[in-house]
Design a protein around this motif. Structure first.
Motif, PDB file in Angstrom:
ATOM      1  N   GLY A   1      44.517  42.457  48.290  1.00  0.00           N
ATOM      2  CA  GLY A   1      45.062  41.440  47.409  1.00  0.00           C
ATOM      3  C   GLY A   1      43.997  40.635  46.712  1.00  0.00           C
ATOM      4  O   GLY A   1      42.952  40.329  47.283  1.00  0.00           O
ATOM      5  N   CYS A   2      44.260  40.310  45.469  1.00  0.00           N
ATOM      6  CA  CYS A   2      43.365  39.468  44.686  1.00  0.00           C
ATOM      7  C   CYS A   2      44.196  38.378  44.031  1.00  0.00           C
ATOM      8  O   CYS A   2      45.071  38.664  43.210  1.00  0.00           O
ATOM      9  N   PHE A   3      43.945  37.150  44.420  1.00  0.00           N
ATOM     10  CA  PHE A   3      44.635  36.009  43.818  1.00  0.00           C
ATOM     11  C   PHE A   3      43.684  35.390  42.804  1.00  0.00           C
ATOM     12  O   PHE A   3      42.580  34.996  43.147  1.00  0.00           O
TER      13      PHE A   3
ATOM     14  N   HIS B   1      45.829  21.075  39.848  1.00  0.00           N
ATOM     15  CA  HIS B   1      47.122  20.952  40.532  1.00  0.00           C
ATOM     16  C   HIS B   1      47.730  22.304  40.902  1.00  0.00           C
ATOM     17  O   HIS B   1      48.763  22.343  41.549  1.00  0.00           O
ATOM     18  N   GLN B   2      47.111  23.400  40.522  1.00  0.00           N
ATOM     19  CA  GLN B   2      47.620  24.737  40.831  1.00  0.00           C
ATOM     20  C   GLN B   2      47.057  25.245  42.156  1.00  0.00           C
ATOM     21  O   GLN B   2      45.999  24.809  42.591  1.00  0.00           O
ATOM     22  N   ALA B   3      47.757  26.197  42.756  1.00  0.00           N
ATOM     23  CA  ALA B   3      47.338  26.778  44.035  1.00  0.00           C
ATOM     24  C   ALA B   3      46.004  27.504  43.880  1.00  0.00           C
ATOM     25  O   ALA B   3      45.715  28.083  42.839  1.00  0.00           O
ATOM     26  N   LYS B   4      45.206  27.463  44.940  1.00  0.00           N
ATOM     27  CA  LYS B   4      43.910  28.136  44.922  1.00  0.00           C
ATOM     28  C   LYS B   4      43.931  29.430  45.725  1.00  0.00           C
ATOM     29  O   LYS B   4      42.956  30.158  45.758  1.00  0.00           O
ATOM     30  N   ASN B   5      45.047  29.684  46.399  1.00  0.00           N
ATOM     31  CA  ASN B   5      45.218  30.953  47.114  1.00  0.00           C
ATOM     32  C   ASN B   5      46.707  31.233  47.323  1.00  0.00           C
ATOM     33  O   ASN B   5      47.544  30.402  47.014  1.00  0.00           O
ATOM     34  N   SER B   6      46.991  32.429  47.840  1.00  0.00           N
ATOM     35  CA  SER B   6      48.371  32.839  48.091  1.00  0.00           C
ATOM     36  C   SER B   6      48.540  33.123  49.575  1.00  0.00           C
ATOM     37  O   SER B   6      47.977  34.089  50.094  1.00  0.00           O
ATOM     38  N   THR B   7      49.303  32.300  50.243  1.00  0.00           N
ATOM     39  CA  THR B   7      49.546  32.483  51.675  1.00  0.00           C
ATOM     40  C   THR B   7      50.260  33.807  51.934  1.00  0.00           C
ATOM     41  O   THR B   7      49.921  34.529  52.868  1.00  0.00           O
ATOM     42  N   PHE B   8      51.234  34.145  51.096  1.00  0.00           N
ATOM     43  CA  PHE B   8      51.999  35.376  51.303  1.00  0.00           C
ATOM     44  C   PHE B   8      51.115  36.611  51.153  1.00  0.00           C
ATOM     45  O   PHE B   8      51.160  37.527  51.972  1.00  0.00           O
ATOM     46  N   LEU B   9      50.307  36.650  50.105  1.00  0.00           N
ATOM     47  CA  LEU B   9      49.425  37.791  49.868  1.00  0.00           C
ATOM     48  C   LEU B   9      48.359  37.877  50.954  1.00  0.00           C
ATOM     49  O   LEU B   9      48.016  38.966  51.421  1.00  0.00           O
ATOM     50  N   GLU B  10      47.872  36.731  51.382  1.00  0.00           N
ATOM     51  CA  GLU B  10      46.880  36.682  52.456  1.00  0.00           C
ATOM     52  C   GLU B  10      47.457  37.258  53.752  1.00  0.00           C
ATOM     53  O   GLU B  10      46.805  38.028  54.454  1.00  0.00           O
ATOM     54  N   GLN B  11      48.708  36.910  54.062  1.00  0.00           N
ATOM     55  CA  GLN B  11      49.362  37.442  55.261  1.00  0.00           C
ATOM     56  C   GLN B  11      49.536  38.954  55.161  1.00  0.00           C
ATOM     57  O   GLN B  11      49.293  39.679  56.122  1.00  0.00           O
ATOM     58  N   ALA B  12      49.957  39.447  53.988  1.00  0.00           N
ATOM     59  CA  ALA B  12      50.163  40.879  53.796  1.00  0.00           C
ATOM     60  C   ALA B  12      48.852  41.643  53.978  1.00  0.00           C
ATOM     61  O   ALA B  12      48.822  42.693  54.626  1.00  0.00           O
ATOM     62  N   CYS B  13      47.779  41.128  53.424  1.00  0.00           N
ATOM     63  CA  CYS B  13      46.466  41.783  53.555  1.00  0.00           C
ATOM     64  C   CYS B  13      46.001  41.795  55.004  1.00  0.00           C
ATOM     65  O   CYS B  13      45.510  42.811  55.499  1.00  0.00           O
ATOM     66  N   ASP B  14      46.168  40.681  55.681  1.00  0.00           N
ATOM     67  CA  ASP B  14      45.737  40.595  57.076  1.00  0.00           C
ATOM     68  C   ASP B  14      46.533  41.549  57.956  1.00  0.00           C
ATOM     69  O   ASP B  14      45.972  42.257  58.784  1.00  0.00           O
ATOM     70  N   ARG B  15      47.844  41.582  57.779  1.00  0.00           N
ATOM     71  CA  ARG B  15      48.709  42.436  58.608  1.00  0.00           C
ATOM     72  C   ARG B  15      48.415  43.922  58.447  1.00  0.00           C
ATOM     73  O   ARG B  15      48.566  44.688  59.380  1.00  0.00           O
ATOM     74  N   THR B  16      48.006  44.339  57.239  1.00  0.00           N
ATOM     75  CA  THR B  16      47.796  45.757  56.980  1.00  0.00           C
ATOM     76  C   THR B  16      46.331  46.179  57.061  1.00  0.00           C
ATOM     77  O   THR B  16      46.017  47.347  56.862  1.00  0.00           O
TER      78      THR B  16
ATOM     79  N   GLY C   1      43.880  45.006  55.099  1.00  0.00           N
ATOM     80  CA  GLY C   1      43.284  45.027  53.769  1.00  0.00           C
ATOM     81  C   GLY C   1      42.328  43.877  53.541  1.00  0.00           C
ATOM     82  O   GLY C   1      42.045  43.080  54.422  1.00  0.00           O
ATOM     83  N   VAL C   2      41.816  43.808  52.324  1.00  0.00           N
ATOM     84  CA  VAL C   2      40.867  42.767  51.924  1.00  0.00           C
ATOM     85  C   VAL C   2      41.594  41.800  51.005  1.00  0.00           C
ATOM     86  O   VAL C   2      42.343  42.217  50.114  1.00  0.00           O
ATOM     87  N   TYR C   3      41.374  40.500  51.220  1.00  0.00           N
ATOM     88  CA  TYR C   3      41.961  39.470  50.371  1.00  0.00           C
ATOM     89  C   TYR C   3      40.827  38.728  49.693  1.00  0.00           C
ATOM     90  O   TYR C   3      39.828  38.370  50.327  1.00  0.00           O
ATOM     91  N   LEU C   4      40.977  38.487  48.402  1.00  0.00           N
ATOM     92  CA  LEU C   4      39.947  37.790  47.645  1.00  0.00           C
ATOM     93  C   LEU C   4      40.602  36.811  46.689  1.00  0.00           C
ATOM     94  O   LEU C   4      41.592  37.140  46.029  1.00  0.00           O
ATOM     95  N   ALA C   5      40.066  35.614  46.616  1.00  0.00           N
ATOM     96  CA  ALA C   5      40.482  34.622  45.629  1.00  0.00           C
ATOM     97  C   ALA C   5      39.217  34.149  44.914  1.00  0.00           C
ATOM     98  O   ALA C   5      38.627  33.133  45.271  1.00  0.00           O
ATOM     99  N   PRO C   6      38.743  34.924  43.924  1.00  0.00           N
ATOM    100  CA  PRO C   6      37.477  34.579  43.270  1.00  0.00           C
ATOM    101  C   PRO C   6      37.587  33.269  42.508  1.00  0.00           C
ATOM    102  O   PRO C   6      38.638  32.927  41.986  1.00  0.00           O
ATOM    103  N   ALA C   7      36.492  32.554  42.459  1.00  0.00           N
ATOM    104  CA  ALA C   7      36.471  31.280  41.742  1.00  0.00           C
ATOM    105  C   ALA C   7      35.103  31.118  41.080  1.00  0.00           C
ATOM    106  O   ALA C   7      34.152  31.823  41.404  1.00  0.00           O
TER     107      ALA C   7
END
Length: 161
Positions: free
Chosen positions: A42-44, A51-66, A68-74
């Motif tokens: 996942g890439c958020f 005021h906007q989100a800096k990451n996605s909890t749902f996508l992070e959970q999906a990546c962790d469970r399977t 995978g790699v999760y990235l939220a570049p900034a």
């Protein structure tokens, strides 16, 4: 996973905030991916607005469970074409090669469910018995998600002798 075999992967790109009404669908897809031995990466991509989100909890959970790699570049990763380079470096590597790479690690994934009305994380919640929506407070008459009638549940506590 068998070595030397092609491994199925899914790359999810997300550029908007999590919507609590999508939680069940995302988790059902995650469980299906686990059963099919499919890795979800996942890439958020945050908007950069304060005021906007800096990451996605749902996508992070999906990546962790399977697995995978999760990235939220900034910052610099989003400027001047560097985003493509970052994504190619992180997500293009085969699953078998990832153990040799310095990939971003998931530090602490919040697995608490979120209330479908308020979006708050909850430790103890009420769940609709029809659609499995999660609520911090018990809905009054009908489930806001599916419209099912909410019935009062009375539990009889028995003492063991």
């Amino acid at each position: 996973r068998k070595t030397g075999m092609l491994t199925p992967r899914i790359l999810c790109l997300q550029a908007s905030e999590d919507r609590t009404r999508d939680y069940n669908a995302i988790m059902n897809c995650t469980f299906a991916a686990i059963k099919g031995d499919v890795v979800i990466d996942g890439c958020f991509i945050p908007s950069g607005l304060s005021h906007q989100a800096k990451n996605s909890t749902f996508l992070e959970q999906a990546c962790d469970r399977t697995g995978g790699v999760y990235l939220a570049p900034a910052g610099a990763a989003q400027v001047g074409g560097a985003l493509l380079e970052v994504m190619l470096t992180i997500f293009l590597a085969p699953i078998s090669s990832r153990k040799y790479l310095n990939l971003p690690a998931l530090a602490k994934v919040d697995f608490r469910a979120k209330c479908f009305v308020t979006g708050e994380s909850v430790d103890i919640a009420n769940v609709c018995n029809q659609c499995l929506s999660i609520f911090k407070e018990r809905p009054r008459e009908t489930c806001p998600t599916c419209g099912a009638t909410v019935k009062e549940v009375r539990r009889k506590i028995t003492e063991s002798k």
